[in-house]
Design an enzyme around this catalytic site. Structure first.
Site, mmCIF file in Angstrom:
data_model
loop_
_atom_site.group_PDB
_atom_site.id
_atom_site.type_symbol
_atom_site.label_atom_id
_atom_site.label_comp_id
_atom_site.label_asym_id
_atom_site.label_seq_id
_atom_site.Cartn_x
_atom_site.Cartn_y
_atom_site.Cartn_z
ATOM 1 N N LYS A 51 -9.198 -5.577 4.827
ATOM 2 C CA LYS A 51 -10.645 -5.063 5.155
ATOM 3 C C LYS A 51 -11.656 -6.051 5.658
ATOM 4 C CE LYS A 51 -10.506 -0.699 2.740
ATOM 5 N NZ LYS A 51 -10.878 0.145 1.611
ATOM 6 N N TYR A 69 -8.737 7.172 8.499
ATOM 7 C CA TYR A 69 -8.891 7.883 7.469
ATOM 8 C C TYR A 69 -8.545 9.363 7.688
ATOM 9 C CZ TYR A 69 -10.230 3.720 4.969
ATOM 10 O OH TYR A 69 -10.312 2.507 4.353
ATOM 11 N N ASN A 92 -13.852 -2.987 -1.283
ATOM 12 C CA ASN A 92 -12.593 -3.405 -2.138
ATOM 13 C C ASN A 92 -11.679 -4.226 -1.407
ATOM 14 O OD1 ASN A 92 -11.684 -1.335 -0.649
ATOM 15 N ND2 ASN A 92 -11.538 0.257 -2.277
ATOM 16 N N HIS A 119 -6.776 -2.101 2.002
ATOM 17 C CA HIS A 119 -6.280 -0.724 2.099
ATOM 18 C C HIS A 119 -4.698 -0.957 1.662
ATOM 19 C CE1 HIS A 119 -5.405 3.316 3.466
ATOM 20 N NE2 HIS A 119 -4.570 2.894 4.129
ATOM 21 N N GLU A 152 -0.384 6.162 9.221
ATOM 22 C CA GLU A 152 -1.229 4.638 9.199
ATOM 23 C C GLU A 152 -0.647 3.754 10.288
ATOM 24 O OE1 GLU A 152 -2.287 3.951 5.191
ATOM 25 O OE2 GLU A 152 -3.364 5.870 5.170
HETATM 26 P P1 GDP Z 1 -8.072 4.170 -1.689
HETATM 27 O O1 GDP Z 1 -6.717 4.665 -1.264
HETATM 28 O O2 GDP Z 1 -7.766 3.525 -3.200
HETATM 29 O O3 GDP Z 1 -8.280 2.837 -0.882
HETATM 30 O O4 GDP Z 1 -9.126 4.885 -2.067
HETATM 31 P P2 GDP Z 1 -9.276 6.415 -1.054
HETATM 32 O O5 GDP Z 1 -8.305 6.780 -0.391
HETATM 33 O O6 GDP Z 1 -9.584 7.323 -2.162
HETATM 34 O O7 GDP Z 1 -10.771 5.967 -0.477
HETATM 35 C C1 GDP Z 1 -10.720 5.208 0.814
HETATM 36 C C2 GDP Z 1 -11.701 4.063 0.721
HETATM 37 O O8 GDP Z 1 -12.913 4.720 0.781
HETATM 38 C C3 GDP Z 1 -12.089 3.289 -0.569
HETATM 39 O O9 GDP Z 1 -10.940 2.244 -0.533
HETATM 40 C C4 GDP Z 1 -13.225 2.982 -0.478
HETATM 41 O O10 GDP Z 1 -13.493 1.737 0.202
HETATM 42 C C5 GDP Z 1 -14.006 3.985 -0.037
HETATM 43 N N1 GDP Z 1 -14.544 4.972 -0.971
HETATM 44 C C6 GDP Z 1 -13.616 5.810 -1.731
HETATM 45 N N2 GDP Z 1 -14.379 6.564 -2.660
HETATM 46 C C7 GDP Z 1 -15.654 5.985 -2.525
HETATM 47 C C8 GDP Z 1 -16.887 6.582 -3.036
HETATM 48 O O11 GDP Z 1 -17.079 7.484 -3.862
HETATM 49 N N3 GDP Z 1 -17.938 6.143 -2.821
HETATM 50 C C9 GDP Z 1 -17.955 4.984 -1.875
HETATM 51 N N4 GDP Z 1 -19.114 4.457 -1.294
HETATM 52 N N5 GDP Z 1 -16.869 4.641 -1.090
HETATM 53 C C10 GDP Z 1 -15.759 5.068 -1.451
HETATM 54 MG MG MG Z 2 -6.445 6.123 0.221
#
Ligand code: GDP
Ligand code: MG
Length: 195
Positions: free
Chosen positions: A13, A53, A157, A160, A171
């Site tokens: 990212k 997403y 973080n 991805h 994706e």
């Molecule tokens: P991943 O698959 O581990 O990347 O996580 P997810 O698919 O659940 O979420 C996608 C991305 O959204 C994450 O990598 C974070 O950058 C962001 N994100 C997810 N949940 C939250 C949240 O509750 N708060 C915020 N601020 N960002 C979030």
């Molecule tokens: Mg995810």
């Protein structure tokens, strides 16, 4: 061997690219025996970030899970949760589109046995605060749900990684043309996977 091979989508990212972590992230993929079969640096458009997403109409599950994971993080830290779950996840999706368009990203297709699970494991938990040392997110960041939300931004973080076969295929299609994915044999494949 062929029948054990899967592919996944992996992205450094904008925070990871700007911090110069691209090389280390790729090294972690390579050293475990997985194979990069497509790679490029791209400045994402808002449309691409939006397509990357999930959309609520197509994948409501993701919206439910995003709120559930964050709620758990809040509970563990003893911070009060005062959001409507769906409203919350819609807001996170908009933060994500903002985040991915802040600078170039490096996108990759990775191939190998158990690759979806392995690249998630190498990446670490979504919330860096919970990601163990030895993972990309655990080694390079200390971000948390409550802090990111208080600052109206996505969790930074670093990477991805696709979370399922269906997500990986979707994706990959967002970022690559099929002809950009190459055939490559590593010299150590026989040693790693052969009899
Ligand atoms: P991943 O698959 O581990 O990347 O996580 P997810 O698919 O659940 O979420 C996608 C991305 O959204 C994450 O990598 C974070 O950058 C962001 N994100 C997810 N949940 C939250 C949240 O509750 N708060 C915020 N601020 N960002 C979030
Ligand atoms: Mg995810």
């Amino acid at each position: 061997m062929e029948r054990f091979v899967e592919r996944t989508f992996f992205m450094i990212k904008p925070d990871g690219v700007k911090r110069g972590l691209t090389g280390d992230c790729i090294a972690r993929i390579e050293r475990v025996g997985l194979k990069v079969v497509a790679m490029k640096m791209v400045q994402p458009t808002r449309a691409q970030a939006d397509r990357h997403y999930p959309r609520e109409k197509e994948d409501k599950r993701w919206f439910i899970e995003v709120a559930a994971k964050a709620k758990k993080g809040y509970r563990e830290k003893g911070v009060e949760w005062k959001f409507d779950d769906m409203e919350y996840s819609r807001l996170i999706k908009s933060f994500l589109v903002d985040y991915l368009t802040t600078g170039p990203v490096v996108v990759m297709v990775i191939e190998g046995p158990n690759v979806i699970k392995m690249v998630r494991k190498i990446s670490g938990d979504t919330e860096p605060r919970q990601a163990p040392p030895g993972t990309i997110r655990g080694d390079y960041t200390v971000d948390s749900y409550d802090m990111a939300n208080a600052l109206d931004r996505a969790l930074k973080n670093v990477v991805h990684a696709s979370s399922s076969k269906a997500d990986a295929e979707k994706e990959i299609r967002v970022w690559f043309k099929e002809e950009e994915i190459l055939k490559l044999e590593r010299v150590d494949e026989g040693l790693l996977f052969g009899k």
